[in-house]
Enzyme design. Structure first.
Site, PDB file in Angstrom:
ATOM      1  N   SER A 143       0.870  -1.169   0.000  1.00 44.05           N
ATOM      2  CA  SER A 143       0.000   0.000   0.000  1.00 44.05           C
ATOM      3  C   SER A 143       0.906   1.218   0.000  1.00 44.05           C
ATOM      4  O   SER A 143       2.099   1.114   0.344  1.00 44.05           O
ATOM      5  CB  SER A 143      -0.874  -0.004   1.264  1.00 44.05           C
ATOM      6  OG  SER A 143      -1.408   1.274   1.531  1.00 44.05           O
ATOM      7  N   TYR A 156      -2.854  -0.036  10.494  1.00 48.58           N
ATOM      8  CA  TYR A 156      -2.685  -0.398   9.088  1.00 48.58           C
ATOM      9  C   TYR A 156      -1.290  -0.046   8.593  1.00 48.58           C
ATOM     10  O   TYR A 156      -0.628  -0.865   7.937  1.00 48.58           O
ATOM     11  CB  TYR A 156      -3.734   0.311   8.238  1.00 48.58           C
ATOM     12  CG  TYR A 156      -3.684  -0.064   6.779  1.00 48.58           C
ATOM     13  CD1 TYR A 156      -4.165  -1.291   6.344  1.00 48.58           C
ATOM     14  CD2 TYR A 156      -3.157   0.817   5.833  1.00 48.58           C
ATOM     15  CE1 TYR A 156      -4.117  -1.642   5.004  1.00 48.58           C
ATOM     16  CE2 TYR A 156      -3.107   0.477   4.490  1.00 48.58           C
ATOM     17  CZ  TYR A 156      -3.587  -0.752   4.080  1.00 48.58           C
ATOM     18  OH  TYR A 156      -3.531  -1.101   2.751  1.00 48.58           O
TER      19      TYR A 156
END
Length: 270
Positions: A143, A156
């Site tokens: 990501s 995250y």
């Protein structure tokens, strides 16, 4: 004929979003595609849509036995495994350190890391023997949060940084037999959900972000679709196109790394 014709590709989380786009792309490339998918409804949809072109296995990426069951079915079907793509993940909807209760932070950490980090590790463990035998590859979805703060909350973001360490370590441990790399997409149209511990299991990423907000922060000034990111995976999976890359993380961030101090991009008036 594609370099990936009759290659055996195993993708986690293939029922929606980037995972589904990868399933579509690798089938287009002529590969034999399998996926491990948590949702029974998505498994049924995959089977109905792709028929004999997909081996869709219902299972949980946090369960090694489910991985092993999927690998056994892949080897029975194809006789080999050429590439494992660890893709299933969850997001934390930017849950911050200060505003998240301590007990929720703890349970949310374990749930999110079980999927985003342990899920990758278990998949690598289950697939390693077959990939060593085929001298294949592993690719893990990262990501923009693997490089920058603000692409999620601390849970995250830390999980994606942990995944970069896993990629490097596995690339070292499995060389010279298996190439291990990562692809880090930026925000896109997907159904990415959050941890149940944070009350986010029914909340998708597009309920927290809008296409306009995502496009505005990207120097390339467009709202990415999952299919926009499949190219790097195809390249990394191809033995002909990727003989030399291992331990590499491709930052597919639509230009985030070159944002200017005064402007997102200098060519907006071109």
């Amino acid at each position: 004929m594609s370099d990936l014709h009759n290659e055996s590709i195993f993708i986690t989380g293939g029922g929606s979003g980037l995972g589904l786009a990868l399933v579509e792309r690798f089938i287009e490339e002529g590969a034999q595609v399998a996926t491990l998918e948590l949702s029974a409804a998505k498994v049924a949809s995959l089977r109905q849509r792709f028929g004999e072109h997909i081996l869709a296995v219902e299972g949980n990426v946090t369960c090694y036995a489910d991985y092993q069951r999927a690998v056994d079915q892949i080897l029975t079907r194809s006789g080999k495994l050429d590439c494992f793509i660890g893709n299933a993940g969850i997001w934390d909807h930017n849950a911050s350190l200060v505003n998240t209760p301590a007990e929720t932070l703890e349970t949310g950490f374990h749930e999110l890391f079980n999927v985003n980090v342990l899920g990758y590790l278990l998949g690598a463990k289950a697939c390693a023997p077959a990939l060593i035998a085929s001298e294949g590859s592993m690719i893990f979805t990262l990501s923009n949060a693997a490089w920058y703060p603000g692409g999620g909350g601390p849970l995250y973001t830390t999980s994606k940084h942990a995944a970069t360490g896993l990629i490097r370590q596995l690339a070292y441990e499995l060389a010279p037999k298996v190439r291990v790399n990562g692809v880090g997409p930026c925000g896109m149209a997907s159904d990415l959900r959050g941890p149940q511990a944070l009350g986010q299991s029914e909340t998708s990423i597009m309920q927290s972000l809008t296409p306009e907000k995502i496009a505005a922060i990207l120097p390339l000034q467009f709202f990415p679709q999952p299919a926009d990111f499949t190219g790097p995976y195809v390249m990394l999976a191809s033995r002909r196109n990727n003989r030399a890359l291992s331990g590499v993380m491709i930052n597919a961030d639509a230009g985030l790394a070159i944002r200017g101090i005064r402007h997102v991009a200098a060519g907006l008036d071109l």
